[in-house]
Design an enzyme around this catalytic site. Structure first.
Site, mmCIF file in Angstrom:
data_model
loop_
_atom_site.group_PDB
_atom_site.id
_atom_site.type_symbol
_atom_site.label_atom_id
_atom_site.label_comp_id
_atom_site.label_asym_id
_atom_site.label_seq_id
_atom_site.Cartn_x
_atom_site.Cartn_y
_atom_site.Cartn_z
ATOM 1 N N TRP A 118 2.236 1.717 -3.387
ATOM 2 C CA TRP A 118 1.183 2.171 -4.304
ATOM 3 C C TRP A 118 1.203 3.704 -4.408
ATOM 4 C CZ3 TRP A 118 -3.284 5.183 -4.246
ATOM 5 C CH2 TRP A 118 -4.200 4.945 -5.268
ATOM 6 N N HIS A 119 1.627 4.367 -3.320
ATOM 7 C CA HIS A 119 1.635 5.833 -3.308
ATOM 8 C C HIS A 119 2.849 6.423 -4.017
ATOM 9 C CE1 HIS A 119 -1.359 5.153 -0.134
ATOM 10 N NE2 HIS A 119 -1.827 6.332 -0.502
ATOM 11 N N GLY A 120 3.896 5.643 -4.169
ATOM 12 C CA GLY A 120 5.081 6.170 -4.850
ATOM 13 C C GLY A 120 6.251 5.230 -4.655
ATOM 14 N N GLY A 154 0.835 -1.210 0.000
ATOM 15 C CA GLY A 154 0.000 0.000 0.000
ATOM 16 C C GLY A 154 0.863 1.250 0.000
#
Lengths: 364, 328
Positions: free
Chosen positions: A165-167, A162
């Protein structure tokens, strides 16, 4: 659309197939325009303006400048608020626009900073992403079906991914790992209390208050890693929040606190990096915190008009709200039309504000 | 209340708020609160009157303050006997406004020298705070002369703080407005003369010490509105028998400007002028100087710097100045 809400095809396809969706519906337009303007206001007025207190601290930290106690907390809290109002503002705008055209999107933010545990936080923050991670990672990995150790491992893997997923950066991985660890501690704590025979559903205000404070501080620390340009910068800010970088106080106190210089208290002004009036910060940050903590969110305020798909999720937290909030819930009225149009005007005005010139000559 | 009525009320009240806002802005037009705007107004007043007194073909320098604080028209005139007007004012006004006002300085037979600041080449022509404050305080006629969208951008560009400040000034006008520089230091050629090296104070020096390379000197955009504005101005000059010459602004030397990205930026400006058959005097590096040659900002030379820059410029400008003398 990248920011969310993340929409599952089964949630929207039936709506696209419904012919009534394509007919103009005044209720959809009224609800949609209200949600959209609230989201736009949150983004342009709250998020963009509070960013002015967060960005200098994180930029300075990335250059190796160590923020002192007050400034490190101001930077971290400002970013905590910036991210929430920015992200939830975008979500509201998406929900509002879709609703104008007759499409209902799922709820994405449900007052996450009111959460009383980290599990509660993830049920309120970026809900559609949490659901996605749960359905497509955590449960396929085995969820909680294969014992405590596997559950903890699954939680950690899910949150690490997760984070990614943001970077693609170590700060995001660390942030995900940190939240995975928070969740594991939270689950272990609940297991321990169950073993001790505590009734987890029977909580008093003190339990909830402690849980809320601890959760909020944990989330704020997590956001430092999420925002920092690198791990070094994040640790510099966290050190500052603990007080290891010393304390900088107002110059007016310099004479009175001279004896404290050995304790690393320096009279360089309260906010030497941000270089703004402390009163601005004192007013703005608590104002936004009060909104985030004590006021109903958009979905709650408009609950009578089913603003989002999984409306029941939003409804639950209405029990937190008082009679006062329930009485001012949104209904189409002249007063709210005036307020919404004023919000739109303020936002348009701020968007059209002349940019500060790089050629400003002051009196030398 | 019905939903439809609610939507209609939003539209009506939004129109009402817009009218209220525009009315407030209109009521504040002409109330001077900004020393910067007052100084710019004084500059234009002085320079316009100088332009009117020169009857022979002249050299007119048009740009922001890099030339105001960087080129001596007095020196050019003394060395060449060519009439010269330093028409440079304030880069913050933006290239659109600066070139628009330059129309009134020139007439057929004149030569315009454009040492425009680098930011003008990449400008998107969105009115900045300097222009908004200046137009609303000192030059409201500009609103009428521009297209409706540009005028609306200027009127809506004023900040809420500025509106509040103007309202307070209406009730309690200040005794005097402090300007950043003194217009009494402008000589009869339009040059700034107060930028003496010997008079730099600690704030000037501190400001210069802290200056870092301009990061924008690597972001050339072939389609910027600024380039189009310059193109339009050149085309207007051509149709009015006014010669245009380009050169570089004076700025601080930083080694990073030798890197590929920055060099590409400078070369792109050169190609832009070459495509329009406009001569470009010297290279960008020729007008980059050590910080010791500057007065207070990255574009403001001190008197020592002005002499050196003007002498370099004269050497490059001489062949073109002969043309002006021949025209006489």
């Amino acid at each position: 659309m990248i920011a969310g809400p993340i929409v599952h095809h089964k949630e929207v396809m039936p709506q696209f197939e419904d012919k009534s969706t394509y007919r103009f519906n005044p209720e959809n337009m009224a609800v949609g325009i209200t949600i959209f303007s609230l989201g736009l206001f949150k983004k342009v007025i709250f998020a963009d303006n509070i960013a002015a207190y967060a960005t200098p601290v994180f930029t300075a930290a990335s250059k190796g400048i160590e923020p002192t106690l007050v400034e490190a907390w101001v930077g971290a809290l400002a970013y905590t608020l910036q991210l929430y109002f920015d992200f939830s503002g975008y979500s509201d705008m998406a929900i509002g626009i879709a609703r104008m055209f007759g499409i209902k999107l799922p709820i994405n933010f449900n007052s996450p900073y009111k959460a009383i545990s980290i599990s509660d936080f993830w049920r309120r923050w970026h809900i559609t992403l949490s659901n996605f991670l749960r359905d497509y990672l955590y449960i396929p990995l085995g969820g909680s079906r294969k014992g405590e150790i596997r559950r903890n491992l699954n939680l950690l893997i899910t949150m690490l991914l997760g984070g990614l997923w943001h970077g693609a950066g170590w700060t995001f991985v660390f942030w995900g790992g940190l939240h995975g660890t928070y969740l594991i501690i939270n689950h272990q704590w609940r297991s321990l209390r169950k073993r001790l025979g505590h009734d987890l559903k029977n909580t008093n205000w003190f339990d909830r208050g402690c849980g809320w404070l601890l959760t909020f501080i944990a989330v704020v620390i997590g956001w430092v890693f999420f925002r920092a340009e690198n791990m070094g910068a994040a640790f510099v800010i966290v050190k500052g929040m603990i007080g290891f970088n010393g304390i900088s106080v107002g110059e007016a106190l310099s004479g009175k606190l001279g004896f404290l210089q050995n304790l690393n208290i320096q009279p360089n002004g309260w906010l030497p990096i941000i270089a703004t009036k402390p009163t601005d910060v004192i007013l703005f940050i608590p104002f936004l915190l009060i909104i985030a903590w004590f006021t109903p969110n958009t979905q709650e305020w408009m609950e009578r008009h089913n603003p989002v798909l999984n409306h029941n999720v939003a409804n639950k937290s209405l029990t937190d709200n008082t009679y006062f909030w329930k009485t001012i819930r949104w209904e189409p009225s002249n007063v709210y039309a005036l307020i919404v149009s004023a919000l739109i005007l303020i936002v348009l005005k701020m968007i059209l504000d002349a940019p500060e010139s790089e050629f400003l000559y002051f009196n030398f | 209340m019905t939903y439809l009525k609610y939507c209609q009320t939003i539209i009506l009240s939004l129109s009402f708020w817009c009218i209220v806002f525009i009315s407030i802005v209109f009521l504040q037009i002409g109330i001077a609160t900004s020393g910067q705007s007052l100084w710019i107004h004084e500059l234009y007043t002085i320079k316009s009157s100088i332009a009117k007194t020169i009857e022979t073909p002249k050299l007119v320098i048009v740009s922001g303050s890099n030339a105001l604080f960087g080129i001596s028209c007095k020196m050019i005139h003394e060395e060449t006997q060519v009439s010269c007007l330093n028409g440079a004012t304030h880069a913050g006004l933006g290239v659109k406004y600066i070139l628009n006002r330059a129309h009134s300085f020139v007439k057929p037979g004149d030569t315009v020298l454009l040492p425009l600041e680098y930011a003008h080449y990449t400008s998107n022509n969105i009115p900045g705070s300097v222009l908004v404050n200046y137009v609303l305080e000192q030059d409201p006629k500009y609103l009428i002369s521009m297209d409706i969208f540009h005028s609306i951008r200027i009127m809506t560009g004023i900040s809420f703080n500025k509106i509040a400040e103007k309202i307070s000034y209406r009730f309690k006008p200040p005794k005097a407005i402090k300007t950043p520089y003194q217009s009494k230091n402008i000589n009869k050629f339009g040059d700034e003369t107060g930028n003496l090296k010997s008079e730099r104070n600690d704030k000037h020096l501190n400001n210069l010490t802290q200056l870092k390379p301009d990061r924008n000197l690597a972001n050339y955009n072939n389609n910027s509105n600024g380039l189009q504005t310059i193109k339009d101005f050149i085309s207007w000059c051509n149709s009015n028998n006014i010669k245009v010459i380009a050169t570089w602004p004076n700025t601080i030397w930083f080694d990073v400007y030798q890197e590929q990205k920055q060099q590409h930026f400078f070369q792109s400006i050169k190609y832009f002028y070459e495509e329009l058959s406009i001569p470009v005097l010297g290279e960008a590096e020729d007008f980059m100087y050590d910080k010791s040659m500057f007065y207070d900002t990255r574009y403001h030379l001190n008197d020592v710097g002005v002499r050196q820059r003007t002498q370099q410029l004269l050497d490059l400008l001489n062949p073109y100045l002969k043309d002006i003398n021949n025209y006489k």
